[in-house]
Structures are given as structure tokens and as C-alpha cells.
Design a protein around this motif. Sequence first.
Motif, PDB file in Angstrom:
ATOM      1  N   UNK A 144       0.986   1.179 102.596  1.00  0.00           N
ATOM      2  CA  UNK A 144       0.432   2.163 103.510  1.00  0.00           C
ATOM      3  C   UNK A 144      -0.986   2.557 103.130  1.00  0.00           C
ATOM      4  N   UNK A 145      -1.678   3.146 104.104  1.00  0.00           N
ATOM      5  CA  UNK A 145      -3.081   3.528 103.909  1.00  0.00           C
ATOM      6  C   UNK A 145      -3.232   4.637 102.870  1.00  0.00           C
ATOM      7  N   UNK A 146      -2.419   5.717 102.861  1.00  0.00           N
ATOM      8  CA  UNK A 146      -2.614   6.765 101.847  1.00  0.00           C
ATOM      9  C   UNK A 146      -2.513   6.229 100.423  1.00  0.00           C
ATOM     10  N   UNK A 147      -1.510   5.365 100.168  1.00  0.00           N
ATOM     11  CA  UNK A 147      -1.376   4.816  98.826  1.00  0.00           C
ATOM     12  C   UNK A 147      -2.548   3.898  98.474  1.00  0.00           C
ATOM     13  N   UNK A 148      -3.070   3.192  99.474  1.00  0.00           N
ATOM     14  CA  UNK A 148      -4.213   2.325  99.232  1.00  0.00           C
ATOM     15  C   UNK A 148      -5.452   3.135  98.884  1.00  0.00           C
ATOM     16  N   UNK A 149      -5.661   4.256  99.598  1.00  0.00           N
ATOM     17  CA  UNK A 149      -6.809   5.115  99.305  1.00  0.00           C
ATOM     18  C   UNK A 149      -6.686   5.715  97.903  1.00  0.00           C
ATOM     19  N   UNK A 150      -5.487   6.152  97.530  1.00  0.00           N
ATOM     20  CA  UNK A 150      -5.286   6.700  96.195  1.00  0.00           C
ATOM     21  C   UNK A 150      -5.550   5.661  95.117  1.00  0.00           C
ATOM     22  N   UNK A 151      -5.087   4.442  95.338  1.00  0.00           N
ATOM     23  CA  UNK A 151      -5.319   3.383  94.351  1.00  0.00           C
ATOM     24  C   UNK A 151      -6.806   3.057  94.227  1.00  0.00           C
TER      25      UNK A 151
ATOM     26  N   UNK B 233      -8.111  -5.391  81.354  1.00  0.00           N
ATOM     27  CA  UNK B 233      -6.761  -5.640  81.874  1.00  0.00           C
ATOM     28  C   UNK B 233      -6.261  -4.444  82.684  1.00  0.00           C
ATOM     29  N   UNK B 234      -6.555  -3.222  82.233  1.00  0.00           N
ATOM     30  CA  UNK B 234      -6.117  -2.045  82.983  1.00  0.00           C
ATOM     31  C   UNK B 234      -6.787  -1.978  84.347  1.00  0.00           C
ATOM     32  N   UNK B 235      -8.067  -2.343  84.425  1.00  0.00           N
ATOM     33  CA  UNK B 235      -8.762  -2.342  85.708  1.00  0.00           C
ATOM     34  C   UNK B 235      -8.196  -3.412  86.640  1.00  0.00           C
ATOM     35  N   UNK B 236      -7.809  -4.545  86.070  1.00  0.00           N
ATOM     36  CA  UNK B 236      -7.202  -5.589  86.900  1.00  0.00           C
ATOM     37  C   UNK B 236      -5.857  -5.129  87.451  1.00  0.00           C
ATOM     38  N   UNK B 237      -5.106  -4.382  86.666  1.00  0.00           N
ATOM     39  CA  UNK B 237      -3.832  -3.844  87.158  1.00  0.00           C
ATOM     40  C   UNK B 237      -4.066  -2.859  88.302  1.00  0.00           C
ATOM     41  N   UNK B 238      -5.119  -2.071  88.206  1.00  0.00           N
ATOM     42  CA  UNK B 238      -5.426  -1.138  89.288  1.00  0.00           C
ATOM     43  C   UNK B 238      -5.844  -1.881  90.550  1.00  0.00           C
ATOM     44  N   UNK B 239      -6.589  -2.963  90.407  1.00  0.00           N
ATOM     45  CA  UNK B 239      -6.953  -3.770  91.577  1.00  0.00           C
ATOM     46  C   UNK B 239      -5.718  -4.383  92.225  1.00  0.00           C
ATOM     47  N   UNK B 240      -4.762  -4.758  91.402  1.00  0.00           N
ATOM     48  CA  UNK B 240      -3.519  -5.301  91.944  1.00  0.00           C
ATOM     49  C   UNK B 240      -2.726  -4.221  92.675  1.00  0.00           C
ATOM     50  N   UNK B 241      -2.794  -2.974  92.171  1.00  0.00           N
ATOM     51  CA  UNK B 241      -2.101  -1.866  92.845  1.00  0.00           C
ATOM     52  C   UNK B 241      -2.675  -1.637  94.239  1.00  0.00           C
ATOM     53  N   UNK B 242      -3.976  -1.877  94.407  1.00  0.00           N
ATOM     54  CA  UNK B 242      -4.577  -1.727  95.741  1.00  0.00           C
ATOM     55  C   UNK B 242      -4.010  -2.765  96.696  1.00  0.00           C
ATOM     56  N   UNK B 243      -3.869  -3.988  96.220  1.00  0.00           N
ATOM     57  CA  UNK B 243      -3.344  -5.054  97.073  1.00  0.00           C
ATOM     58  C   UNK B 243      -1.880  -4.820  97.412  1.00  0.00           C
TER      59      UNK B 243
END
Length: 653
Positions: free
Chosen positions: A542-549, A528-538
Amino acid sequence: MGTESRLERILRSPLLFTLLTALLAFLYTWPKRWLISGAPLLTILLLAGEAKGHRILPSIHLWPIFTTLHLGYAICSTSWLLFWVFTAFAYPTAFLVSLFQFEPVGDVARRSLRRILKDLQFIDDKIAFFDIPALEIDTEVDGLMVLRGITFSLSSLSFVVHGVEVGIKLSDDMELSIQTEEVKVKLFRGIEVGDCFANLKGGEYEMTFGSLEGHTRDVDGDAVFVEATPLLKAASIYGDRRSLDESRSATPNGYGDAFEAKEVKMTEAMTDGKTLEDAGAKEGLESMKKMSPDNEVASGRYQRTVTFIKETNAIYEARKTVKSLSKKKSVDERTFDHEDDNALRAAICSQLHPEPSVPHPPQKSIKVTTLQNLMPAYIRRFTHRLPMLLRLLLNPLSYFHPVKISSITAAASGRWIDSILIEKIFKSYWETDSEIRSLKNRISAWLSDSNFVIELGPIIGLAQVPFIPTYDINCHLSFSDVMAYRALPKDIDLKQVVRLGGADATFILPSFLLPHHEHLLPPVPTKEAKQDLEKDIEDADGVPKEVQAQHDLEQAQKDETNVKIAVHARLPACFDQELLDFIAALVKATKVVEMEKEPSVMDEEVHGIREFSRALKGGLKEGVKKVVVDGVVNESVAFQPHSYPSQFPTRTA
């Protein structure tokens, strides 16, 4: 005034205090407990030292010392536990006071220790250890650490390590060698390290332990000291076989003829390089220091051994070689002044590179795993269940022991760097493409037959281990000077290619990386935690936040944590044109190889090598300008805490 002075002298008489104490003990019963505590004995010893004019803590008056001592006894006497704690400290303190104040006690102690401990030297207030077994590193990496001698000083509460040699096999094709002449540790005041020289070696043609194959460790942990291990054999093949001949009888001056002429000059050792002056019989007798023969022989043996360690050190010999070869050259032929300490250290480090990592291996060694197993199991369980004790110990130790290093000079072979570039970048492309072949030859010509040296000036290191585990461990390093050299060791040719105004670095480590802190490790990420991180990418803005996620998701999948490193460079910065040309050629080569490998987006914008070179030069200038303006580099090192098996189960187990 005279009456007061006489009265004060009477009150300070140790004989009067002894008689009064004996009289009280004979008439009453309450002084017996006071006598057992050791407080009267300490008082008598201090009064006797004052009467002789040689007392500990001479800057503090006697009466404050006596008041503090007996006030402490009065408090401790209210509890049987505190009373015995006070007694346990009083008698060892009395022995140390006697050792410092009374010369006969010191002579008896020295003679007794020399008789009991035959492998050490006891000279005045110093205890010296030589022929120390090597520490064989057999944990995550293989390595060998040698301390050629240790001198403990009781009066200054410090110890000096003579000749430190470390060789660590990082991988099958990489080895790290570290050497320094002297390390001084002043208890609760700091640690001082001399000039430190490190060499990164690659390939079996450079490595001392390159011939070791596979797992060099065994499972036998019964013997504390072992001989003829693979690491010791590998180090002994290239080791220095010179030894100090202690079998010859020493003359009354303590030196005898134990030195061979080619190794140590006896007259220089006896006079410390000073010229002897003629003196009359009276002046000569008056200048003689009266010493017992036992002290004289022991002192001579100690000085002889320390001098031998110093003059057979690889750093000492490399320094002599560099200075002698530099002096032979004319003024026009010299590329550096041997009086320049910075350049001299860089040349010494370059000369040390082909030398063995551990030049003076001993005959025996002790393994790290053996030391770990020496602690009884119940004590290990106790320390594991109370990790707070470890933090409580490390917190004052880190605070009271700032590390001062005179310099750190590190070198790597250009031949090895060139082989890595051919293997990782050029591969087989240079055989078919003339442009890549030209760049490869240009880079190889600058790298081959040369060593590259990085020198960090005086360094101050501070560390802070928090008592509360929610805080991180902080380490701060300050470098007064940063330089880089390109050296040709065969010709003693040296050229400075980079110099900065200084730098500082900060390391932040999570507290759960300390031993016995497995219970603080963050839990393994769930699905579930990994799925939340995948959702944070979506949902990233912005690009910097996407790279960090994306980075957070990758770390969660690999079960990694971060060790944060921040490096700040100080301006101004000077770069040699040869280095800039080399960097430009290297960047150009990587891009050309990338274009040769497969088409990229740049093919739509850049057509031909000439246009690419002009664009690359413009980008390089902007990049260098940005580095000079910002001067800041921030990195994070990944670490897998759960990948290291714990010696003990966690608390939940």
C-alpha cells in the motif's frame, strides 16, 4: 495538671539540659563523641527557641524531633563514615536554626555579608543580586540573556528573577526576542513564570543583532567576564541608558532622592500608591516598626532598585502606552477593551516588536563556553563516564518542578511575512501575470503594516526524564486558551482572527540526546541496512507503507533521528472571515504559480481560473471541516545526532 505542666516546662529548659550534658561529659568519656557530633548543640538551640516562643517547625512537637534526631545519631554512630556525614550536616543545620530563631545572629550575619559581598543586598531573610553580567550564548547560535536582578529568600527556599531579556540570532535574517517581568522558582515545588512575550523578527530593519557579520565568537577563554563584545555593542546601541543613581546619600527612610522625577515618583514608591492618613502622636509611635539603621537603609535601597527595574521594563512601558492610547479613543473608535487581559497582552506584544531584543544590556558578559570550561577536566571525565548521575539528578528535578506560565504571546511582522511570500512563492511571476499580481496585491494589503500575534493562555508544563535510558524523555504542555490576533501597532487596532478552546502538546525525545550519552547513539546505518530499507520499499503493502519506508530510507541516508511532536486542539474553534479569505487567496496563489511554472496533471481536469477557484473553495471548505472535526496535528522533527561532535570520545574509543 498543674504539676505535669510545671514538670514539662522544667524538662524543656535549655539551661537544665546544658548542665546535665556538661555533667555527663565531665564524669564519663562516652558523651564526648556525642558532643562532637553536634546533636546536643541542635537540641539546646531547639529548646532555647521553644522557650522564646519562636522555633522552627512549630507545627511538630519537640519530642518527635528529638527522637528522630538522636535515633539518627544512634544509627550513624555505628560507622565512622556515617558519623562524620551526620556531623557535617549537624553544624550547618545549627547555624540555620540560629539564623531563623535568634535575631542577633541574623543581624550579625547580614552585617558581615554586606561587608564581604559589596555587590549584593542582604535584607531580612533575602539576598539580592543586581548588575548581573549577561550570559553570552556562543554555541550553535549567537545570543544574549540578561537577568536584571535575582532575590533569594531563605525562609521560603525560593528565588525571584526580576526582568528577563533574551535575544537569539537564529540566522542572518531571523531573530527571536523573549521578555518577561518575573520568574519565581520555588525549590522542589514548582516554577512560576509571568506573562511571557516573544517576537520573531526578520531582516536587518527589525533585528537587534542583524548588523553582526560572520562569526562573532573568539577563541580566548581565559577571562571569565568580558566587556565590549560584538553582542554587547550591538545591544548597547539601542539599549535603555537610564540608570538608578545610587551615588546620592539615602535619607533615614531608605529612599533619599535617588529617583529622577521623570522615572519614578518618590511618594508612590514610599507609600506603594496608598493615600496617607493623619494620625495622632501616640498612634504614630505605636505603628512605627523598630528597625536598626543598617536594616532600614538596606531595605530602602533594595525596594528602590526593584521598583526601578519594574518601571523601566519594556513590558511595563508598553502596557502604559497601550492603556493611555486606548483611553484617548472614543467608545466607537476602540477596537478592543483595555480591560480585556487577552487583548491587552496581544497589543503589548505588538508594541514590543520594534523595540530592541535586549533593552537593558549590562557592561559585562560571560560566555557559555567559558562556563563549560570552568569545570575541572577530571570532573568532566567523571560525569562523562557516569551519565547515570545526570539522569539521577534530572529525574527528581523534573518531577518536583512543574512549570506554570501565565501566558505566552508571540508576534511576527506582517511586512516580513509578506517579503518571504514574495521571495519564495510569487518571485517574478506577479510582474507578468495579472491574476498573480492581483492575488499578490490582495495578500500584501492584508499583511503590510500589521503584526500577527498568537497568544497561549495559562500553560502547565510537565517533564519526565527517565532513570532507565531505554525509555524516552516525555514533555507535556497544556494550553487553556489559544488565540490569534491581527494588530495594527500605529493605530492600536486589534482584531481577533482565531480562537480555540485550548490545546495540548506532547514532545518525545530520545534519551541519547542528553549530554554525555553518546554511547547510547544508534550505530550509523551500514550499506546492508540501507539495502534492506530499499527492499522494504519494494515490498511495501500500500501507499502509506511505501511512503513510510521511503521516509525511513531518507533518514538512514542522512543519519537522522526523530523528535516526535503531537499537538491536539480542543473544540470549538472560531475563525474570522478575513483570515479564511486570506488563506483561500494564499492557497489559490500557490496553485496558480504552480500552474504558471509548469504543466501539471490538474491541467487535464481543470480548465481556467474560474473552474479552479470553484474547486479550490470546495476543497477549502472540506479541509476546514476536517480540521474542526479532527483537531489533531502530528509532526516529527528531524535531528542529526551524529552531526554534533562530542566533547569526549565514546566508550569504544
